[in-house]
Design an enzyme around this catalytic site. Sequence first.
Site, PDB file in Angstrom:
ATOM      1  NE  ARG A  46      17.204  33.711 -16.807  1.00 37.55           N
ATOM      2  CZ  ARG A  46      18.101  32.894 -16.282  1.00 37.55           C
ATOM      3  NH1 ARG A  46      18.906  33.308 -15.334  1.00 37.55           N
ATOM      4  NH2 ARG A  46      18.199  31.646 -16.706  1.00 37.55           N
ATOM      5  N   GLY A 136      15.097  12.144 -16.879  1.00 35.41           N
ATOM      6  CA  GLY A 136      14.722  12.624 -18.210  1.00 35.41           C
ATOM      7  C   GLY A 136      13.509  11.944 -18.798  1.00 35.41           C
ATOM      8  N   GLY A 189      29.130  21.839 -22.816  1.00 33.66           N
ATOM      9  CA  GLY A 189      27.877  22.350 -22.262  1.00 33.66           C
ATOM     10  C   GLY A 189      27.114  21.317 -21.447  1.00 33.66           C
ATOM     11  CE  LYS A 207      18.293  14.391 -12.387  1.00 34.85           C
ATOM     12  NZ  LYS A 207      19.331  14.100 -13.400  1.00 34.85           N
TER      13      LYS A 207
END
Lengths: 429, 429
Positions: A46, A136, A189, A207
Amino acid sequence: MTTPLRLGIAGLGTVGAGVVQIVQTHADLLAKRTGRDIAITAVSARSRKADRGVDLSAYAWEDDPVTLARRDDVDVFVELMGGADGPAKAATDAALAAGKHVVTANKAMLALHGQALAEAAEASGVALRFEAAVAGGIPVVKALIEGLAANAITRVSGVMNGTCNYILTRMESAGLPYDDVFEEARALGFLEADPNLDVGGIDAAHKLTILSAIAFGHRVDFDGVALQGIGRVSIDDIHRARDMGYRIKLLGEARRTADGGVEQSMRPTLVRADSPLGQLEGGMNMVVLEGDAVGQIVLRGAGAGMGPTASAVMADLCDIARGLVLPPFGQPAAALALPSRAKTATPRAHYLRMMLRDEPGALAQVATALGRSGISIDRMRQYDHEGGEAPVLIVTHPCAPGDLAEALQAALATGVVAGEPVALQIEAA
Amino acid sequence: MTTPLRLGIAGLGTVGAGVVQIVQTHADLLAKRTGRDIAITAVSARSRKADRGVDLSAYAWEDDPVTLARRDDVDVFVELMGGADGPAKAATDAALAAGKHVVTANKAMLALHGQALAEAAEASGVALRFEAAVAGGIPVVKALIEGLAANAITRVSGVMNGTCNYILTRMESAGLPYDDVFEEARALGFLEADPNLDVGGIDAAHKLTILSAIAFGHRVDFDGVALQGIGRVSIDDIHRARDMGYRIKLLGEARRTADGGVEQSMRPTLVRADSPLGQLEGGMNMVVLEGDAVGQIVLRGAGAGMGPTASAVMADLCDIARGLVLPPFGQPAAALALPSRAKTATPRAHYLRMMLRDEPGALAQVATALGRSGISIDRMRQYDHEGGEAPVLIVTHPCAPGDLAEALQAALATGVVAGEPVALQIEAA
């Protein structure tokens, strides 16, 4: 050595930067292991200006990921933007149509558009790979498609959202209520921009439905997942569950049922505290694969983060560099069955917590209401009154979810239950 | 659909029969997933008459596995005879020379001849696959070669011999001495014909050295494994370790050391009781892979048995059916480094158990002897005397094995130690 495998990377957040870093620091290792150089030719994100801690000066810049995906000097489009639709989907479509391989970490896009994307990839004869979309760094897509290729899979389960697991384990270890830990996780976060993706179980369900499609050979069926988030799990539930030898996890499960259907669920679940799932701490993920020949395989690792996710993206790229192109879901997309949802839900034991008003015979009334709906009680504990109400815990024998819902209505109708009862399933041992 | 992939299977014990069974019962599943029929054309075993519970009547029979390996109607030679040399090696050599793919479960052959076999396979442009040789049904070879392909591996460790793990956990749960459980295991058929392959750690070391070669890109170096079996682990050690929060496992470890070498060891080791390895029960295997990007991945499953091992053999066959041919050790055999053993062993904490004679100042003499050799003591416990001798447990701070050996000599020289001290390493947390 043949020509390099040329990457165009769209999305330069944590994972994108991690991929760039591995390509730059492990160039020799990658070439030795794959027999090919892996090179980045162009990138897109972006903002061109952000400092991402990696040197991008050698790569062409594209503002538009669709343009990036179609570049002649790109062999593999690496989609790390996220979002089920919008630019990620448009660029992925463009890449597949242009005959580029695609590697993506985008679970939402696959859960909602996996079938069409797989068909497009197969029509173009290219790879569409998504190891990083599930759990992951754990190579679970590979384990399922390749490692257990000769097994009729009976069940896939596990903890697939590290943020939820962090919240639930942190509530227990710190004795903090859900809302406090939720705010902690946001400050750290750990939460998606839309936190409901995490705590609502949606991300984990994305998932699960990808693994279910591979395991059972059906089209991805996100709408077929029975979904319950962790927002109603209280610190009380966590403590009571612990007293009975359980821990509460957001557990996903896809299983082949007796009627030939597939049952997919993602729900807060009591699991044995001394089981591998029960011992899973913090942001870890764990996936349990069960097949008719192999028995049970358990895989554990970091479910998110720069290194682990980039490791999975790179594994897909290494496979492509080595020349491996398989159907994305492990068999031709056209051969994938239409979703066949199980007609009847698997009966499960449940943990119930409700507050009883301080009235004579209250407990008996609840027990009678449950019994009349066919719910058989395994264990029941009434605790001391707290302000005129007494917490009651009930562990049921396995029961059908429909019967349980009816029973809880009946219990409420007695008028002795204050507030809404909490019902959580218990994993079969 | 292309032509079938034709198998010649040599060795029809438990695993061979399991492979035949999967090919027969899952023909449709395998064809759907690999895009090819997988068919058995010929088989071979020592006795043609034995009843193996599977129908072999449709397959050609060969008395000589070498002849089987060279048959024109065999694309893949499936070696399930075992033994590092002899017929297994001869037939594998013949198959590779004849341009046949080879799938084998033979860890001993690979540990001793892996380099030459890999070179032969690569020269012929065929696959040599051995997922079943390491940790049974766990797809760990695939995880390492493919799933973690972009990682610099730092450490591979785990419990890789289910029989030893069975013996050690059974000793603890039943409170039985080693010899009794050893005989139990023999009666149950858990032990190899030469039990020292199991309890001497040799079988597990074979597996470790295969993983180490892949992980660190060196030629298999079985002689480089520091090897210690479980025969000297007593029920006393198991109980004392438990008291301190540990369990004893036969732990294999291959790690990259600071001097750029690789350190391989297979030794009884104290691991934290609450760690994943500490909780591994019975015949299970667990492998822990550590890479610079992915962090730590833990894989758990059955390390042996008909179904799990056959599942791994079949996974290799499915890969071959799908057209995947990689260098056997994940990079060209010619590029594999010569083994570079670590010059200095990694310092580790140790558990020491010794019997002290009932003499004044005995404990002080031992402590002094250890201190003079540079061994620093973390914890020390003296127990009540048993027949004139007192058991003493010592947990050291990390120390070099050389210093420890010297220290134990010095302790013995004091004359206050009865019998031979037991020294077991403790896994770093």
